[in-house]
Design a protein around this motif. Sequence first.
Motif, PDB file in Angstrom:
ATOM      1  N   SER A   1       3.583  15.866  -1.526  1.00 11.53           N
ATOM      2  CA  SER A   1       3.840  14.675  -2.329  1.00 11.53           C
ATOM      3  C   SER A   1       3.196  14.801  -3.703  1.00 11.53           C
ATOM      4  O   SER A   1       2.136  15.408  -3.858  1.00 11.53           O
ATOM      5  N   SER A   2       3.848  14.203  -4.681  1.00  7.33           N
ATOM      6  CA  SER A   2       3.297  14.168  -6.035  1.00  7.33           C
ATOM      7  C   SER A   2       2.672  12.815  -6.342  1.00  7.33           C
ATOM      8  O   SER A   2       1.784  12.714  -7.189  1.00  7.33           O
ATOM      9  N   PHE A   3       3.135  11.765  -5.636  1.00  4.22           N
ATOM     10  CA  PHE A   3       2.691  10.404  -5.943  1.00  4.22           C
ATOM     11  C   PHE A   3       1.844   9.823  -4.818  1.00  4.22           C
ATOM     12  O   PHE A   3       0.832   9.176  -5.061  1.00  4.22           O
ATOM     13  N   GLN A   4       2.262  10.025  -3.561  1.00  4.36           N
ATOM     14  CA  GLN A   4       1.544   9.458  -2.420  1.00  4.36           C
ATOM     15  C   GLN A   4       0.313  10.296  -2.073  1.00  4.36           C
ATOM     16  O   GLN A   4       0.311  11.518  -2.243  1.00  4.36           O
ATOM     17  N   HIS A   5      -0.717   9.645  -1.553  1.00  8.79           N
ATOM     18  CA  HIS A   5      -1.945  10.312  -1.141  1.00  8.79           C
ATOM     19  C   HIS A   5      -2.384   9.767   0.211  1.00  8.79           C
ATOM     20  O   HIS A   5      -2.359   8.553   0.417  1.00  8.79           O
TER      21      HIS A   5
ATOM     22  N   ASN B   1       6.684   4.771 -10.971  1.00 12.60           N
ATOM     23  CA  ASN B   1       6.194   4.663  -9.597  1.00 12.60           C
ATOM     24  C   ASN B   1       7.136   5.349  -8.608  1.00 12.60           C
ATOM     25  O   ASN B   1       7.812   4.722  -7.800  1.00 12.60           O
ATOM     26  N   ASP B   2       7.156   6.669  -8.680  1.00  7.66           N
ATOM     27  CA  ASP B   2       8.081   7.467  -7.870  1.00  7.66           C
ATOM     28  C   ASP B   2       7.548   7.606  -6.441  1.00  7.66           C
ATOM     29  O   ASP B   2       7.265   8.700  -5.953  1.00  7.66           O
ATOM     30  N   TRP B   3       7.446   6.481  -5.740  1.00  4.34           N
ATOM     31  CA  TRP B   3       6.855   6.449  -4.401  1.00  4.34           C
ATOM     32  C   TRP B   3       7.782   7.037  -3.332  1.00  4.34           C
ATOM     33  O   TRP B   3       7.328   7.496  -2.283  1.00  4.34           O
ATOM     34  N   PHE B   4       9.109   7.066  -3.582  1.00  3.47           N
ATOM     35  CA  PHE B   4      10.077   7.463  -2.554  1.00  3.47           C
ATOM     36  C   PHE B   4      10.775   8.775  -2.915  1.00  3.47           C
ATOM     37  O   PHE B   4      10.855   9.689  -2.125  1.00  3.47           O
ATOM     38  N   HIS B   5      11.325   8.860  -4.088  1.00  4.62           N
ATOM     39  CA  HIS B   5      12.029  10.034  -4.612  1.00  4.62           C
ATOM     40  C   HIS B   5      13.175  10.454  -3.693  1.00  4.62           C
ATOM     41  O   HIS B   5      13.164  11.510  -3.072  1.00  4.62           O
ATOM     42  N   ASN B   6      14.189   9.604  -3.655  1.00  4.53           N
ATOM     43  CA  ASN B   6      15.411   9.928  -2.910  1.00  4.53           C
ATOM     44  C   ASN B   6      16.210  10.980  -3.670  1.00  4.53           C
ATOM     45  O   ASN B   6      16.457  10.832  -4.859  1.00  4.53           O
ATOM     46  N   ASN B   7      16.624  12.074  -2.974  1.00  5.21           N
ATOM     47  CA  ASN B   7      17.411  13.096  -3.651  1.00  5.21           C
ATOM     48  C   ASN B   7      18.659  13.521  -2.890  1.00  5.21           C
ATOM     49  O   ASN B   7      19.438  14.329  -3.400  1.00  5.21           O
ATOM     50  N   SER B   8      18.888  13.035  -1.675  1.00  4.14           N
ATOM     51  CA  SER B   8      20.131  13.312  -0.961  1.00  4.14           C
ATOM     52  C   SER B   8      20.289  12.321   0.179  1.00  4.14           C
ATOM     53  O   SER B   8      19.300  11.768   0.676  1.00  4.14           O
ATOM     54  N   VAL B   9      21.540  12.117   0.577  1.00  3.87           N
ATOM     55  CA  VAL B   9      21.876  11.202   1.666  1.00  3.87           C
ATOM     56  C   VAL B   9      23.019  11.832   2.447  1.00  3.87           C
ATOM     57  O   VAL B   9      23.893  12.496   1.864  1.00  3.87           O
ATOM     58  N   THR B  10      23.031  11.648   3.749  1.00  2.65           N
ATOM     59  CA  THR B  10      24.188  12.074   4.525  1.00  2.65           C
ATOM     60  C   THR B  10      24.563  10.986   5.514  1.00  2.65           C
ATOM     61  O   THR B  10      23.690  10.281   6.040  1.00  2.65           O
TER      62      THR B  10
ATOM     63  N   GLN C   1       0.810  -1.213   0.000  1.00  4.11           N
ATOM     64  CA  GLN C   1       0.000   0.000   0.000  1.00  4.11           C
ATOM     65  C   GLN C   1       0.848   1.269   0.000  1.00  4.11           C
ATOM     66  O   GLN C   1       0.310   2.377  -0.090  1.00  4.11           O
ATOM     67  N   PHE C   2       2.189   1.080   0.114  1.00  4.29           N
ATOM     68  CA  PHE C   2       3.060   2.249   0.237  1.00  4.29           C
ATOM     69  C   PHE C   2       4.298   2.155  -0.651  1.00  4.29           C
ATOM     70  O   PHE C   2       4.750   3.144  -1.218  1.00  4.29           O
ATOM     71  N   VAL C   3       4.858   0.959  -0.778  1.00  4.55           N
ATOM     72  CA  VAL C   3       6.101   0.733  -1.521  1.00  4.55           C
ATOM     73  C   VAL C   3       5.765   0.129  -2.875  1.00  4.55           C
ATOM     74  O   VAL C   3       4.975  -0.807  -2.964  1.00  4.55           O
ATOM     75  N   PHE C   4       6.405   0.655  -3.947  1.00  2.00           N
ATOM     76  CA  PHE C   4       6.081   0.188  -5.287  1.00  2.00           C
ATOM     77  C   PHE C   4       7.344  -0.097  -6.093  1.00  2.00           C
ATOM     78  O   PHE C   4       8.338   0.623  -5.995  1.00  2.00           O
TER      79      PHE C   4
END
Length: 766
Positions: free
Chosen positions: A395-399, A305-314, A294-297
């Motif tokens: 969010s653009s994908f999650q609702h 299916n851009d469910w997460f959209h990771n854009n940075s990590v530290t 219901q959350f991960v795709f």
Amino acid sequence: MKIRSASITVVTGLILLFVPSAGSNQAGDTTIRINGHTPGVTPFISNVSLTASDTTVLKSIQFTIAPKPGSVTRALSGTYANYYLVNRGFENPQTGEIMLPVYGLYAGRANTVTLTYRFTDGSSKQAHTTITTAAYVDQCGYNNATLLQPRTDSTDLSYDYIFISNGGCEGNSPVIIDTDNAVRWVSPTSILNALNASSLFINNAVYETQGATLRRVDLDGTITWLGDYSSEGVENFHHNIDPGKTGALLEADTTAYYESVVMEVDFFGNLLKTWNLADIISAAMRAGGDDPSQFVFQRTPQSNNDWFHNNSVTYNRADDSLIVSSRENFDICIDYETGAIKWILGDPTKKWHQFPSLRQFALRLAPGSLPPIGTHGLSITYDQALLLHDNGNPSSFQHPIGELRPFSSPRKYQLDLTRKLATEVWNYEQNQSVYSPICSCVYEDAPLNYLIDFSSANSISNAILIGLDAEGNKIFWYQYATRGCNTAYNSRPIHLENTKFPAVQHRVENLSTRGTVMSGDNVLINGFIVSGTDPKAVVVRALGPSLSNFGLSGVLADPVLTVYDSSGAIIASNDNWQTNGGATFIAQNGLAPSNPSESAALVTNLPPGAYTVVVTGKNSTEGISLAEVYEIPRPGGTSKLVNLSGRSFVGTGDNVLISGFIVGDVGSATVVVRALGRSLASFGVGNPLSDPVLTIYDSKGSVIASNDNWKSDPNNVILLPKNGLVPASAFESALVLHLPAGAYTAIVRGANGATGNALVEVYNLH
């Protein structure tokens, strides 16, 4: 938050330039001729041709480019070790021919360049040349910026150069500009799409991705291909490259998952570790009784299916964790080794918060704190806070999509992991007038010096760069009216004013301890630990008379140093430094004490282990002394100093315990600094300090952190046990700090004027 000034003389073990006495020396005996120069692969690079009569006596060559008229930036400079020039093929020792790469030139103008030749006997000399460069055709709009505030004439800003990841703008990318907004370097490669490529400046080189590949671009323009990761299922790398635990963190699209896979590779391109956030979150949801479907795709032929959209990590060295930005959902912290979720920080009105399995990891927001939304540019600040750019975009994908905030802002959070509480301690909301829904970032250089990047300000086509000094003053403010994220989607402060080749690794590399030398247990002690597999060399010094030059009275007239190994055996000793067998080396490397009564010793071939330097007064004299340990780099060596400590009697006034430590020339280091008192009694030390107070100063003498009792800092309760560094007494002090390169001073005083023996320690976390 402001830095408080302190009226204190900071005494650290800074290396002074040794100037040889008049007479014959290698600088005078060696002829170096400038033959001319040839253009490099871009207008910002030129290769200077030299011929030396004898290259074997050369220690290094430095170039310095004079700033353009009216500039207040520090001059761009690079120093090449002689063996580095030979290893890179820039020098032929047989013929004396040298091809010296000079980078960072201004395009389209005559550049004044100073060359400094340094020799193995400590002598040096200079030469000057002029390099006229071709113009640069700028496609990203840097040359046409709107200077909302030109760089002020303040010299307090800690950085002068900016590395910008951009989308190519139909030309070279990434790019380096100075804080005057002059372009100073561009990659000879071309990245064609901002979000489908990534780059990072680290170790004095640029690392770039294109598709599933990684390459290194040296500042001299040399390109080295490091790896192709298509065999790992990688189709593309995107957004950022971020510094990792031992290498670089890459954000990957794989054949199965879109923008939810993080990989760490070393700086030779070898794959070290992979984290699939889809697997990590799915496992946590199943364990908590929720359905991850219901959350991960996964990716499908019809949709990414851009469910997460990771854009940075530290990477947070203090607790060995990764913090990952998911623009769609939250910022999530996972254990580096196991991948287990440690905490989540985000907007509770988004979809993720509806799942109890994820909600259990959520940090509460303190009153008055806003949750980050659509985060970019994660990093850890000097005081172990979480710094990020809160875009305000839902969010653009999650609702449900969560809150839509009509403005963007950098934000800084202190995290109390014991209470699971996040407190917003700083922001820069610009009167809530700037909305930058995508890209964007904020990074800290020296404490409280920031670079802010609004990549798509108020429309998709504007980018804004703002520089703030430690007092919160706006030092520059530039706007670029073309291409938005493609102009500056990720911008970081960097240092090109004194680059060195090979790069010095980021870690604590010198410790000095100042205290009062008395009798019995009340002597001055420096301890250090060598880790690794090969022998290590250090120079140890004990100063006394020369301290009067810093305004100190009651200095130790004639210090004597003795070095012990872990068994208590004496391995070196010295009274007057000129009698030491390593005196010539000490002088040639700028480490000669200024007074012949002071002590120094070159100690070589130290196997890994623990060592102690004890300073006493000759004929039982007393006074203030400074004990120092200098790490001597060895090309190809793996051993290093991992812990340094100093012990002395803490009195009042000038008779406090002072330790200075230097973080290496590149990057930053995470350190733990402790001040121990009561627990010393268990080691047989008499008259221990009952309640030490620890304060850390930067090189300007400003307080950056302070602690009395270690448990008073909630993060200590989490981070110190994680690293096995819990003080034995609740009255002892500790600080965990993420420090940029520079010199720092730790001062230990007694609470309420108490006196006694104390120990200060600096641990370098790996």
